[in-house]
Scaffold this motif. Structure first.
Motif, PDB file in Angstrom:
ATOM      1  N   VAL A 304       0.813  -1.213   0.000  1.00 20.85           N
ATOM      2  CA  VAL A 304       0.000   0.000   0.000  1.00 20.85           C
ATOM      3  C   VAL A 304       0.851   1.268   0.000  1.00 20.85           C
ATOM      4  N   ASN A 305       1.931   1.273   0.773  1.00 16.67           N
ATOM      5  CA  ASN A 305       2.732   2.494   0.858  1.00 16.67           C
ATOM      6  C   ASN A 305       3.813   2.588  -0.209  1.00 16.67           C
ATOM      7  N   GLY A 306       3.881   1.589  -1.087  1.00 14.23           N
ATOM      8  CA  GLY A 306       4.778   1.660  -2.233  1.00 14.23           C
ATOM      9  C   GLY A 306       6.256   1.662  -1.926  1.00 14.23           C
ATOM     10  N   ASP A 307       6.656   1.062  -0.794  1.00 11.86           N
ATOM     11  CA  ASP A 307       8.076   1.069  -0.454  1.00 11.86           C
ATOM     12  C   ASP A 307       8.801  -0.183  -0.939  1.00 11.86           C
ATOM     13  N   GLY A 308       8.091  -1.013  -1.711  1.00 18.09           N
ATOM     14  CA  GLY A 308       8.706  -2.211  -2.254  1.00 18.09           C
ATOM     15  C   GLY A 308       8.697  -3.395  -1.311  1.00 18.09           C
ATOM     16  N   LYS A 309       8.092  -3.230  -0.142  1.00 18.38           N
ATOM     17  CA  LYS A 309       8.008  -4.299   0.841  1.00 18.38           C
ATOM     18  C   LYS A 309       6.580  -4.433   1.338  1.00 18.38           C
ATOM     19  N   VAL A 310       6.202  -5.636   1.721  1.00 13.71           N
ATOM     20  CA  VAL A 310       4.894  -5.855   2.334  1.00 13.71           C
ATOM     21  C   VAL A 310       5.116  -6.225   3.792  1.00 13.71           C
ATOM     22  N   ASN A 311       4.655  -5.376   4.678  1.00 12.34           N
ATOM     23  CA  ASN A 311       4.795  -5.622   6.103  1.00 12.34           C
ATOM     24  C   ASN A 311       3.650  -4.947   6.841  1.00 12.34           C
ATOM     25  N   GLU A 312       3.760  -4.817   8.143  1.00 21.86           N
ATOM     26  CA  GLU A 312       2.640  -4.298   8.923  1.00 21.86           C
ATOM     27  C   GLU A 312       2.314  -2.838   8.601  1.00 21.86           C
ATOM     28  N   ALA A 313       3.256  -2.119   8.014  1.00 24.10           N
ATOM     29  CA  ALA A 313       2.976  -0.743   7.611  1.00 24.10           C
ATOM     30  C   ALA A 313       1.937  -0.679   6.497  1.00 24.10           C
ATOM     31  N   ASP A 314       1.692  -1.806   5.838  1.00 27.12           N
ATOM     32  CA  ASP A 314       0.688  -1.875   4.769  1.00 27.12           C
ATOM     33  C   ASP A 314      -0.639  -2.426   5.267  1.00 27.12           C
ATOM     34  N   THR A 315      -0.808  -2.507   6.573  1.00 24.23           N
ATOM     35  CA  THR A 315      -2.019  -3.084   7.147  1.00 24.23           C
ATOM     36  C   THR A 315      -2.794  -2.040   7.944  1.00 24.23           C
TER      37      THR A 315
END
Length: 390
Positions: A304-315
């Protein structure tokens, strides 16, 4: 773990100030007192964890309790280290004199390669330096600070002149028994020598293995005891907890053929069982508030935040479970773990502010929090208490 829709009966986070009364806000903790701040592995967020310096920093920050994990050396000395495998958190690999000690060993059913504390004397371990276990945290102190013994942690608490609790975890107790260096009797003897062997002592003893706590109870210890409750991860597509070995069940349960998962502990029956030998629970915080991502058209969790990683910041955080209320009803306090400051560990609705997450848990009535950054947890608690008029 079955989550309910809707928060526990507490005031909405945005309207906490309206909850006060002329006599001040009645806190939703088990004893009505402010939640404890437990410095997880010392000041592990800024210094190599479980070193003398990390514990000194946590005391300086004002933590209510400091937490060492308890493992044993070859010569039976209890030291503060999260893992029996020294490769994970020390510079042992940089010591050629110990190269021949490297081996493979099963720890709670998981085959690991490295250097194990039970193969080293205390004198040898004191030649090692602690290292940061998180690449995003400061690395400049790696190798510079020495591993603390549990006795040193006790001495630091006593010398502080403050009412600080020792919050010690028997780490991998079945493994230590298998290695011929069981933890419990030595830990109880150390506490007795400190004069900390009764209910009023500034001590919490915790373990993921019920058998370790029950053993210490059976030896007559009346200090406060805490059953830790783990899980493997969160399925970010659904918000449900996942369970995979070795984080699916207590290892002593696995050894005994008990097929229940950790999730059995948070049921009413599980909590009632815990109450027979412990005073509180230390659940992974996702048992209380889970997180859920956004599933894209490709069926994967979206970055979601487009930083190239999927983690809790995208939840986003999900509605709270009833676990705090259920545990309180059973007479158990609740100390969830672990609160951290890194953006990747914070759901998007906290807007990058670790204090927002902490204040949500304080409002839910938790009785304490394990924090890698005790100063942040203390600041969040002060803001929360001021907001509610305590």
């Amino acid at each position: 773990m079955k989550y309910v829709q809707g928060l526990m009966v507490v005031c909405a986070a945005g309207a906490l100030s309206a909850c006060g009364s002329g006599d001040g806000f009645s806190l939703p903790t088990l004893d009505g007192k402010p939640a404890l701040v437990v410095a997880h592995r010392g000041a592990g967020g800024t210094l190599p964890e479980e070193t003398v310096e990390a514990y000194a920093r946590a005391i300086e920050q004002g933590a209510d309790a400091i937490e060492p994990d308890v493992i044993s050396t070859k010569d039976g000395v209890l030291i503060a280290r999260h893992d029996p495998n020294l490769a994970f958190s020390t510079d042992v690999a940089q010591h050629p004199e110990f190269a021949s000690r490297k081996r493979k060993l099963s720890v709670d059913g998981e085959l690991q390669e490295g250097w194990f504390a039970s193969d080293f004397t205390l004198a040898e371990i004191k030649t090692l330096g602690g290292i940061s276990t998180d690449a995003e945290r400061p690395q400049e102190f790696n190798g510079k600070f020495k591993i603390a013994t549990i006795q040193e942690v006790v001495d630091m608490i006593k010398k502080s002149g403050r009412n600080i609790a020792l919050y010690a975890e028997t780490k991998n107790p079945t493994f230590h028994r298998q290695q011929g260096v069981p933890l419990e009797d030595r830990l109880l003897a150390l506490l007795a020598a400190a004069g900390w062997n009764d209910r009023s002592a500034p001590v919490f003893l915790q373990s993921f293995e019920p058998g370790s706590l029950k053993y210490m109870r059976g030896k007559g210890s009346t200090v406060k005891m805490v059953q830790l409750i783990d899980a493997d991860d969160v399925d970010l597509k659904t918000g449900a907890l996942t369970f995979a070995a070795p984080y699916d069940r207590p290892y002593d349960w696995a050894q005994a053929g008990d097929k229940r998962l950790f999730s059995a502990m948070v049921t009413p029956a599980g909590l009632a069982e815990i109450k027979t030998y412990a005073d509180g629970i230390g659940p992974w915080k996702r048992y209380i508030v889970s997180v859920k991502g956004t599933v894209g058209a490709d069926g994967k969790v979206a970055d979601v935040n487009g930083d190239g990683k999927v983690n809790e910041a995208d939840t986003t955080s999900q509605p709270a479970s009833t676990l705090v209320a259920d545990a309180h009803k059973a007479g158990l306090f609740v100390h969830p773990y672990t609160f951290r400051n890194e953006a990747r560990r914070l759901a998007a609705d906290y807007k990058g502010d670790p204090k927002a997450e902490l204040k949500q848990f304080y409002a839910l009535g938790v009785d304490g929090v394990f924090a890698d950054f005790a100063d942040t947890a203390l600041a969040a608690r002060a803001e929360y208490l001021k907001q509610v008029g305590y």
